[in-house]
Design an enzyme around this catalytic site. Structure first.
Site, PDB file in Angstrom:
ATOM      1  N   GLY A 262       0.805  -1.217   0.000  1.00 21.57           N
ATOM      2  CA  GLY A 262       0.000   0.000   0.000  1.00 21.57           C
ATOM      3  C   GLY A 262       0.831   1.257   0.000  1.00 21.57           C
ATOM      4  O   GLY A 262       0.402   2.303  -0.511  1.00 21.57           O
TER       5      GLY A 262
ATOM      6  N   GLY B 124      -8.061  15.249 -34.934  1.00 24.52           N
ATOM      7  CA  GLY B 124      -8.546  15.536 -33.588  1.00 24.52           C
ATOM      8  C   GLY B 124      -7.447  15.817 -32.583  1.00 24.52           C
ATOM      9  O   GLY B 124      -7.714  16.360 -31.507  1.00 24.52           O
TER      10      GLY B 124
END
Length: 513
Positions: free
Chosen positions: A169, A403
């Site tokens: 973590g 684009g």
């Protein structure tokens, strides 16, 4: 000297030894500095003020009542870096491997809270085996740290250095910060280690292959820069800090520039090759434009088709975002869009103007790109470019097709100034492809279809492969000789120095992530 003072100095000296001389030597044998040595390199001499030197763990289970943990394995405090106040913590691998227990975590939490209140940058020097297993649920402070990473995000700069293991973590905290540096050979970063990977998937992999510095710098994109060793890592932290303000409420520092703000840079006139298909290194454009040729590239090994770099123009911080014709012809792909979006967000959060250097043939075509979500990733970049409220200047150097123009902040995306070089080409798509569609009937009916295709392509190129059509419609504000680019950018940014944007009252937008 009073007895009490002698006792204090004795206790202090013992605690500052961390895990002791034997473990310090083991740290050095791995090519690593100790936590205190790292902080000594980071801060100006004699400026560091330490918090929590006398903190100890409170765990009594698993024999921990007999374990001594000086400063509980993390050194926290503040000092000055080149005269600026910075808060920092350094995990001490000589004390229980730098593992994070309750008091260790609370010290970090306290430091981060203080830095946020003081509106000062936070530097984290990570070197930890992860959560301290003996303390079980007490390590919920991991989550407190994550929450404060998020709270500080965009408010004060956060820089993380991974200078040893950063596993489980604990790997999420660096990933939540603005900038991550990893040290070659010693940095190891992963959520699940090699043993867990082998048990679950059957894959055999070592620490370096799974989560070494090169992996995260070049493949995953978690790391923004690699460092050769601890000293190089600290020096790069200082370089990064030099471009950033203390907080979002401040402006970056202004540095002395030895280069003229008005002199033309003739070498820029020779950058664009005569052959429009021939590549060139866009880093050279940034080098020639930036003060004294200095720039600091962000994520240089990741998504090479997009170059993101911090530099200065007339002493002031600026962010350059450029298509790289040397890689994938500068086309936009998933990783390039992610890299660009993150960089735009960083600059916008900390009041760093953006300069977009465009030479993009469009989005990278392919089934893989479409299936992996080029639309979603490209939209992320477009979102970031449109949302940014710092001064934005868009410069088209050569190609501007399709684009991808939205991500490069063309007109309609809210740029303050749009500039073109005489070599600029702008259209919905390239001339050959466009001619094949627009004139397909004429080409098919021609006696020599290939010759007809070449002629129609030339007609399309004549119409669109120049900057004047855009300028006539006010899609381009200024056409300039490349040599005048530096001078023009400095003047435009000076005019935009007090730019303010009134945004709609809302909680936040919903970026497509």
């Amino acid at each position: 000297m009073r007895k009490e003072q002698q006792e204090f100095l004795h206790r202090k000296a013992l605690l500052e030894q961390g895990g002791g001389q034997e473990k310090i030597e083991k740290q050095h044998a791995k090519g690593k500095l100790t936590a205190r040595e790292r902080l000594g390199l980071l801060f100006d001499e004699g400026s560091f003020v330490e918090y929590g030197l006398f903190v100890e763990h409170r765990c009594t289970e698993f024999g921990m009542d007999r374990v001594h943990t000086p400063a509980d394995g993390v050194i926290t405090g503040f000092g000055t870096v080149n005269g600026r106040v910075v808060y920092a913590y350094a995990q001490d691998a000589t004390v229980m491997g730098g593992s994070l227990g309750e008091m260790h975590g609370l010290k970090i939490v306290r430091l981060m809270e203080e830095a946020i209140r003081a509106k000062k940058p936070i530097v984290a020097l990570n070197d930890s085996g992860g959560a301290r297993i003996q303390e079980g649920n007490d390590t919920k402070v991991f989550l407190d740290i994550f929450r404060l990473n998020v709270e500080a995000s965009g408010y004060v700069p956060q820089i993380s250095a991974v200078m040893g293991p950063c596993a489980g973590g604990g790997a999420y905290s660096p990933a939540l910060t603005d900038f991550v540096i990893a040290v070659d050979g010693t940095s190891k970063m992963f959520v699940t280690g090699p043993q867990v990977v082998r048990q679950v998937t059957g894959e055999c992999v070592d620490d370096e292959t799974l989560g070494g510095a090169r992996v995260h710098s070049a493949i995953s994109g978690v790391v923004h820069r690699r460092a050769a060793d601890d000293a190089d890592c600290i020096e790069q932290i200082k370089q990064m800090l030099s471009f950033l303000p203390d907080s979002c409420e401040d402006q970056p520092l202004i540095y002395r520039c030895n280069q003229s703000a008005d002199a033309p840079v003739e070498a820029l006139n020779e950058i664009i090759p005569a052959d429009s298909k021939k590549p060139y290194d866009v880093r050279r454009v940034i080098e020639l434009t930036a003060d004294d040729g200095y720039y600091y590239e962000i994520q240089p090994e990741f998504a090479g088709n997009m170059v993101t770099a911090l530099a200065r123009l007339n002493g002031k911080s600026v962010g350059f975002l450029a298509n790289q014709p040397c890689c994938k012809a500068g086309s936009l792909d998933l990783d390039g869009a992610d890299k660009a979006a993150r960089f735009i967000n960083l600059c916008d959060a900390f009041n760093i103007p953006l300069v977009f250097l465009s030479d993009v043939p469009g989005c990278l075509p392919g089934v893989d790109q479409e299936h992996r979500g080029i639309i979603r990733h490209g939209a992320k970049m477009i979102y970031a470019a449109a949302r940014a409220t710092v001064p934005k200047i868009a410069l088209t150097m050569r190609k501007m097709y399709g684009g991808a123009s939205a991500g490069m902040c063309e007109k309609g995306m809210g740029p303050d100034v749009v500039i073109s070089w005489p070599t600029a080409q702008s259209a919905v798509m390239g001339a050959a492809g466009a001619a094949a569609i627009v004139y397909r009937k004429q080409i098919a009916a021609a006696p020599d279809p290939e010759q007809a295709k070449r002629e129609f392509t030339a007609m399309y190129e004549q119409a669109f492969n120049n900057p004047y059509r855009k300028a006539s419609r006010e899609y381009t504000d200024i056409i300039t000789e490349p040599a005048d680019t530096r001078r023009l950018l400095i003047r435009c940014l000076a005019a935009l120095a007090n730019k303010k944007v009134q945004t709609l009252p809302k909680k936040h937008g919903n970026m497509p992530v």
